[in-house]
Enzyme design. Structure first.
Site, short mmCIF file in Angstrom:
data_model
loop_
_atom_site.label_atom_id
_atom_site.label_comp_id
_atom_site.label_asym_id
_atom_site.label_seq_id
_atom_site.Cartn_x
_atom_site.Cartn_y
_atom_site.Cartn_z
N SER A 138 0.85 -1.19 0.00
CA SER A 138 0.00 0.00 0.00
C SER A 138 0.88 1.23 0.00
O SER A 138 2.09 1.15 0.22
CB SER A 138 -0.93 0.05 1.22
N SER B 239 -3.12 -3.89 -3.28
CA SER B 239 -2.43 -2.72 -2.74
C SER B 239 -3.39 -1.55 -2.60
O SER B 239 -4.27 -1.35 -3.45
CB SER B 239 -1.26 -2.34 -3.65
N GLU C 276 -3.60 2.36 -2.58
CA GLU C 276 -2.98 3.67 -2.83
C GLU C 276 -4.03 4.74 -2.54
O GLU C 276 -4.96 4.94 -3.33
CB GLU C 276 -2.47 3.77 -4.27
#
Length: 303
Positions: free
Chosen positions: A176, A214, A216
């Protein structure tokens, strides 16, 4: 305090496999009324509790006349950290607030960045800033960097991840990245949301693909857009016109890219749970590859 005088805010998501508490309120009201706290994924609850307690201690009206929704962002550090053990206590939040100072920010494997990984190497906390003379403002970016695969690492456009060896034993290519943009330019929430979105371009320059697992998540704040007191000049509410936003966009992309590199550059070798080893980025090897690509010259060298 922020509770009494919130700052304008805008948030954006590139991939949503993560958490930033208060996101819905920011999207609706366009403001932040607590400090922004960063931690690991399974510690969010304790940090949130501590943030509420810190707000109550700072402003007696909290919980009586009004309530707060603290802003807590997280990244998953469980490849190095034993996430089943609660390492953070609510009291740690009050200690962090009390210890906060102005000046340079410690970078690398510190705070929430202790267990983070980036593009095959040790990651963590990184910062960078730019001066925007046309707007007459400064813009800074802080990242909690924890994403990507080793082969994708790029530095100043050079794909060094294709030849650089010796990174950590590859965990799944997820992770992340939380990116926080702060500027003293007076901006509206929608403008800040647009600025926050540009953090994703800075991550892409470093090699982010925003993998499936992930998260973001980006947040932009304007200290220059804070509502003035009744006794202050109301002209402080004037905002940057949209035609000047390109300079802030450019600054955000560049500073985000550099902040990730700074996080990696500052992070040392770290050994975590079960003996897992995350090496720091090898400076000499990186500089040698940049030099070979014509992207780096030591002072005094001929170009």
């Amino acid at each position: 305090t922020l509770v009494e005088r919130p700052v304008p805010a805008g948030a954006a998501v590139l991939n949503a496999a993560g958490e930033l508490t208060g996101f819905l309120q920011m999207s609706e009201w366009g403001m932040v009324e607590t400090p922004v706290y960063l931690t690991s994924t399974m510690q969010v609850g304790r940090v949130y509790d501590g943030a509420v307690a810190a707000a109550i201690a700072a402003v007696p009206s909290v919980g009586v006349d009004n309530v707060v929704i603290p802003v807590v962002g997280e990244c998953d550090d469980s490849w190095l950290n034993d996430a089943r053990v609660m390492h953070v206590e609510a009291e740690d939040v009050a200690r962090a607030v009390a210890a906060a100072t102005t000046g340079p920010v410690e970078q690398g494997a510190v705070g929430a960045g202790t267990g983070m990984l980036t593009l095959g190497w040790k990651g963590g906390i990184g910062t960078s800033s730019r001066i925007c003379p046309e707007v007459g403002a400064t813009l800074g970016v802080l990242v909690l960097s924890n994403f990507g695969s080793e082969r994708d690492l790029r530095v100043d456009g050079v794909p060094i991840g294709e030849t650089l060896t010796g990174g950590y034993d590859q965990p799944p290519p997820a992770g992340s990245c939380i990116a926080l943009v702060i500027t003293d330019a007076p901006l509206r929430p929608l403008q800040l949301q647009r600025i926050a979105r540009r953090c994703g371009l800075g991550l892409a320059r470093m090699g982010s693909m925003a993998h499936h697992g992930s998260g973001e998540i980006f947040l932009a704040l304007s200290t220059g857009g804070r509502q003035p007191h009744a006794s202050e000049n109301r002209e402080q509410l004037d905002v940057v016109p949209d035609r000047l936003l390109n300079e802030l966009f450019h600054a955000t992309v560049e500073a985000t890219e550099e902040a990730v590199l700074n996080a990696m550059w500052a992070a040392p070798d770290v050994t975590g749970r079960n003996g897992r080893f995350a090496p720091g980025l090898p400076h000499d090897e990186v500089l040698a590859r940049l030099k070979a690509a014509g992207r780096y010259f030591r002072p005094g060298e001929n170009t």
